[in-house]
Enzyme design. Structure first.
Site, PDB file in Angstrom:
ATOM      1  N   SER A  13      -1.680 -45.922  -1.756  1.00 41.28           N
ATOM      2  CA  SER A  13      -1.850 -44.852  -0.761  1.00 41.28           C
ATOM      3  C   SER A  13      -0.526 -44.168  -0.409  1.00 41.28           C
ATOM      4  CB  SER A  13      -2.533 -45.394   0.496  1.00 41.28           C
ATOM      5  OG  SER A  13      -1.793 -46.467   1.033  1.00 41.28           O
ATOM      6  N   LYS A  42     -17.188 -42.617   0.959  1.00 43.66           N
ATOM      7  CA  LYS A  42     -17.778 -42.100   2.193  1.00 43.66           C
ATOM      8  C   LYS A  42     -17.723 -43.173   3.272  1.00 43.66           C
ATOM      9  CE  LYS A  42     -19.176 -38.372  -0.008  1.00 43.66           C
ATOM     10  NZ  LYS A  42     -18.058 -38.053  -0.837  1.00 43.66           N
ATOM     11  N   LYS A  72       0.587 -53.918  -3.829  1.00 47.03           N
ATOM     12  CA  LYS A  72      -0.743 -53.879  -3.225  1.00 47.03           C
ATOM     13  C   LYS A  72      -1.733 -54.790  -3.946  1.00 47.03           C
ATOM     14  CE  LYS A  72      -0.171 -50.194  -0.514  1.00 47.03           C
ATOM     15  NZ  LYS A  72      -0.738 -49.937   0.758  1.00 47.03           N
ATOM     16  N   GLU A  78      -7.908 -53.181  -9.070  1.00 50.74           N
ATOM     17  CA  GLU A  78      -8.348 -52.037  -9.875  1.00 50.74           C
ATOM     18  C   GLU A  78      -7.803 -52.140 -11.302  1.00 50.74           C
ATOM     19  OE1 GLU A  78      -8.596 -48.865  -6.157  1.00 50.74           O
ATOM     20  OE2 GLU A  78      -7.005 -48.624  -7.645  1.00 50.74           O
ATOM     21  N   LYS A 116       2.034 -50.640 -23.191  1.00 51.99           N
ATOM     22  CA  LYS A 116       1.225 -49.416 -23.286  1.00 51.99           C
ATOM     23  C   LYS A 116       2.117 -48.181 -23.311  1.00 51.99           C
ATOM     24  CE  LYS A 116      -3.319 -50.204 -22.330  1.00 51.99           C
ATOM     25  NZ  LYS A 116      -4.263 -49.668 -23.264  1.00 51.99           N
TER      26      LYS A 116
END
Length: 156
Positions: A13, A42, A72, A78, A116
């Site tokens: 964030s 939402k 984080k 994720e 990567k």
């Protein structure tokens, strides 16, 4: 399963203002379908369910890796989800963007991630990321007419 999104954007964030929000907005302007927390989540949604669905229903995960990202827990979850997807589907999924971070920091965090091919950006070099996204060989990302794609690439 049909994919709903071209890109899932994983980020910390703290990186929203300077880089992530402008990147998401630019991708949307170009006609891409983007899973981005501010646009997708939402009030009252389950983070776990919505993020899992976003990862599953996206062609690619644009992972904005910064020092903030590495600190984080959610961003690690994720990333783990995207790695699992890559293993499960056997398709290139993770598109790493190194935001103001050194290769040493990436390697220290994950030697596998350091392997990567990535885009290294400083501050707000959004055009650099957009150019690489448009150069992706996978034409199934989005139905672009080649003239539009060429004209955008020439401007960058």
């Amino acid at each position: 399963m049909n994919k709903k999104y071209d890109f899932f954007i994983s980020h910390a964030s703290e990186d929203k203002e300077i880089f992530v929000r402008p990147l998401a907005e630019e991708l949307l302007k170009l006609g891409f379908k983007v899973w981005y927390d501010e646009l997708t989540l939402k009030f009252g949604d389950s983070l776990f369910e919505e993020i899992s669905n976003g990862i599953r229903k996206s062609n690619y995960g644009l992972v904005i890796i910064s020092e903030n990202f590495l600190k984080k827990e959610w961003t690690k979850k994720e990333l783990n989800g995207l790695i699992s997807k890559e293993i499960f589907t056997k398709e290139k999924t993770i598109l790493p963007v190194w935001l103001n971070i050194s290769s040493d920091s990436i390697y220290e965090f994950s030697p596998l991630l350091a392997d990567k091919v990535s885009i290294k950006v400083i501050n707000n070099e959004i055009d650099k990321v957009i150019k690489k996204v448009l150069e992706l060989n996978n034409t199934s990302i989005v139905e672009y007419d080649e003239v539009k794609k060429s004209s955008i690439l020439n401007k960058l």
